[in-house]
Design an enzyme around this catalytic site. Sequence first.
Site, PDB file in Angstrom:
ATOM      1  N   ARG A  50     -33.474 -30.138  14.151  1.00 23.21           N
ATOM      2  CA  ARG A  50     -32.737 -31.413  14.253  1.00 23.21           C
ATOM      3  C   ARG A  50     -31.455 -31.227  15.070  1.00 23.21           C
ATOM      4  O   ARG A  50     -31.123 -32.033  15.934  1.00 23.21           O
ATOM      5  CB  ARG A  50     -32.420 -31.939  12.851  1.00 23.21           C
ATOM      6  CG  ARG A  50     -31.763 -33.300  12.859  1.00 23.21           C
ATOM      7  CD  ARG A  50     -31.804 -33.967  11.492  1.00 23.21           C
ATOM      8  NE  ARG A  50     -30.945 -33.306  10.525  1.00 23.21           N
ATOM      9  CZ  ARG A  50     -30.922 -33.605   9.223  1.00 23.21           C
ATOM     10  NH1 ARG A  50     -31.720 -34.533   8.744  1.00 23.21           N
ATOM     11  NH2 ARG A  50     -30.117 -32.989   8.403  1.00 23.21           N
ATOM     12  N   LYS A 149     -27.417 -36.497  14.371  1.00 22.10           N
ATOM     13  CA  LYS A 149     -26.544 -36.399  13.185  1.00 22.10           C
ATOM     14  C   LYS A 149     -25.136 -36.106  13.689  1.00 22.10           C
ATOM     15  O   LYS A 149     -24.676 -34.962  13.691  1.00 22.10           O
ATOM     16  CB  LYS A 149     -27.073 -35.306  12.241  1.00 22.10           C
ATOM     17  CG  LYS A 149     -26.497 -35.392  10.839  1.00 22.10           C
ATOM     18  CD  LYS A 149     -27.329 -34.578   9.878  1.00 22.10           C
ATOM     19  CE  LYS A 149     -26.645 -34.278   8.578  1.00 22.10           C
ATOM     20  NZ  LYS A 149     -26.076 -35.400   7.860  1.00 22.10           N
ATOM     21  N   GLU A 182     -30.732 -46.961   4.470  1.00 21.11           N
ATOM     22  CA  GLU A 182     -30.516 -45.701   3.754  1.00 21.11           C
ATOM     23  C   GLU A 182     -29.171 -45.806   3.034  1.00 21.11           C
ATOM     24  O   GLU A 182     -28.465 -46.798   3.171  1.00 21.11           O
ATOM     25  CB  GLU A 182     -30.501 -44.518   4.717  1.00 21.11           C
ATOM     26  CG  GLU A 182     -29.360 -44.560   5.716  1.00 21.11           C
ATOM     27  CD  GLU A 182     -29.320 -43.348   6.632  1.00 21.11           C
ATOM     28  OE1 GLU A 182     -29.920 -42.318   6.316  1.00 21.11           O
ATOM     29  OE2 GLU A 182     -28.656 -43.453   7.677  1.00 21.11           O
TER      30      GLU A 182
HETATM   31  N1  PMP Z   1     -28.882 -40.089   5.531  1.00 21.70           N
HETATM   32  C1  PMP Z   1     -27.636 -39.761   5.900  1.00 21.70           C
HETATM   33  C2  PMP Z   1     -26.770 -40.790   6.519  1.00 21.70           C
HETATM   34  C3  PMP Z   1     -27.172 -38.451   5.701  1.00 21.70           C
HETATM   35  O1  PMP Z   1     -25.929 -38.115   6.068  1.00 21.70           O
HETATM   36  C4  PMP Z   1     -28.022 -37.493   5.114  1.00 21.70           C
HETATM   37  C5  PMP Z   1     -27.555 -36.093   4.916  1.00 21.70           C
HETATM   38  N2  PMP Z   1     -26.445 -36.017   4.085  1.00 21.70           N
HETATM   39  C6  PMP Z   1     -29.308 -37.896   4.719  1.00 21.70           C
HETATM   40  C7  PMP Z   1     -29.705 -39.194   4.965  1.00 21.70           C
HETATM   41  C8  PMP Z   1     -30.257 -36.935   4.078  1.00 21.70           C
HETATM   42  O2  PMP Z   1     -30.687 -36.013   5.027  1.00 21.70           O
HETATM   43  P1  PMP Z   1     -31.095 -34.522   4.621  1.00 21.70           P
HETATM   44  O3  PMP Z   1     -32.163 -34.643   3.594  1.00 21.70           O
HETATM   45  O4  PMP Z   1     -31.565 -33.919   5.887  1.00 21.70           O
HETATM   46  O5  PMP Z   1     -29.869 -33.877   4.076  1.00 21.70           O
END
Ligand code: PMP
Length: 283
Positions: A50, A149, A182
């Site tokens: 990622r 991200k 989300e």
């Molecule tokens: N959505 C957002 C906005 C995030 O910042 C994160 C990570 N903290 C997630 C979803 C979850 O992603 P991951 O499972 O890769 O940590």
Amino acid sequence: MEIYIDGSWYGKYDAKISVYDHGLLYGDGLFEGIRIYGGKIFKLKEHMDRLFEGAHVIRLDLGHSKEELMEIVEEAVKRNKKENGYIRLLATRGVGTMGISPFTCPKSSLVIIVEDIQLYPAELYDTGIPIVTAATRRLSGRIFDPRIKSLNYLNNVMAKMEAVDAGCLEAVMLNDEGYVCECTGDNIFIVKNGILMTPGSFHGMLEGITRNTIIDLAGETGFLFQERTMTRFDLYTADECFLTGSGAELIPVTAVDKREIGDGKPGPVTLALKEAFTKLIYS
Ligand code: PMP
């Protein structure tokens, strides 16, 4: 504590970056949050994939191959002697001049912090949490691809404020079209009539590594799964709801905007997936 910055290791209070770093000046950079369970780094390769894809898209030269970076992350965990914890990896554009152009920054910067983590109080993983819908919308995927991200989390920060103001620990964000996207730092799932559902990346959410792990586990366990367009109606009338994230792991949701979910207790699919997840991370 040993913090990595660009090839050197520093104590907690000596680990500093320049005020001219474009990561600070413009949020020009990327980050990853990664977990350590039982001395092993969970899904490191997926986090690196990622990060490298995001870096490619924003034209950020990380200065290392994926393999080199994985070795540095592993060394950071070893130096900090962490059996269980959290890794925060930051890749910034580096030091440049005041202007916005990234081309004034000759070299990106890499920071790795290895920390303890306790995102939510332990008992809430059994009882579940109430959440609210934030008025602040998730930045549209048509404007900024959610697969990057980035270090710019202001929308999420503002939505988190709304959660705290409402006496909750997390808030769900809708996308610009009003569909469920989300939470501020987690992905969201519901279960309805035995089917596990979550928004797809086309709804503008970050494709979480925990989310994808849960989808794999659901497949192995034999649960039906769909990526779905959802409104708040779908959340309010769900049989079950839970959140996933590297920090949050899997946490049940028992109410959304004061509407009880199911019977207000974590449901059977949530509990089965939570158990499968716990088994996997310590396997
Ligand atoms: N959505 C957002 C906005 C995030 O910042 C994160 C990570 N903290 C997630 C979803 C979850 O992603 P991951 O499972 O890769 O940590």
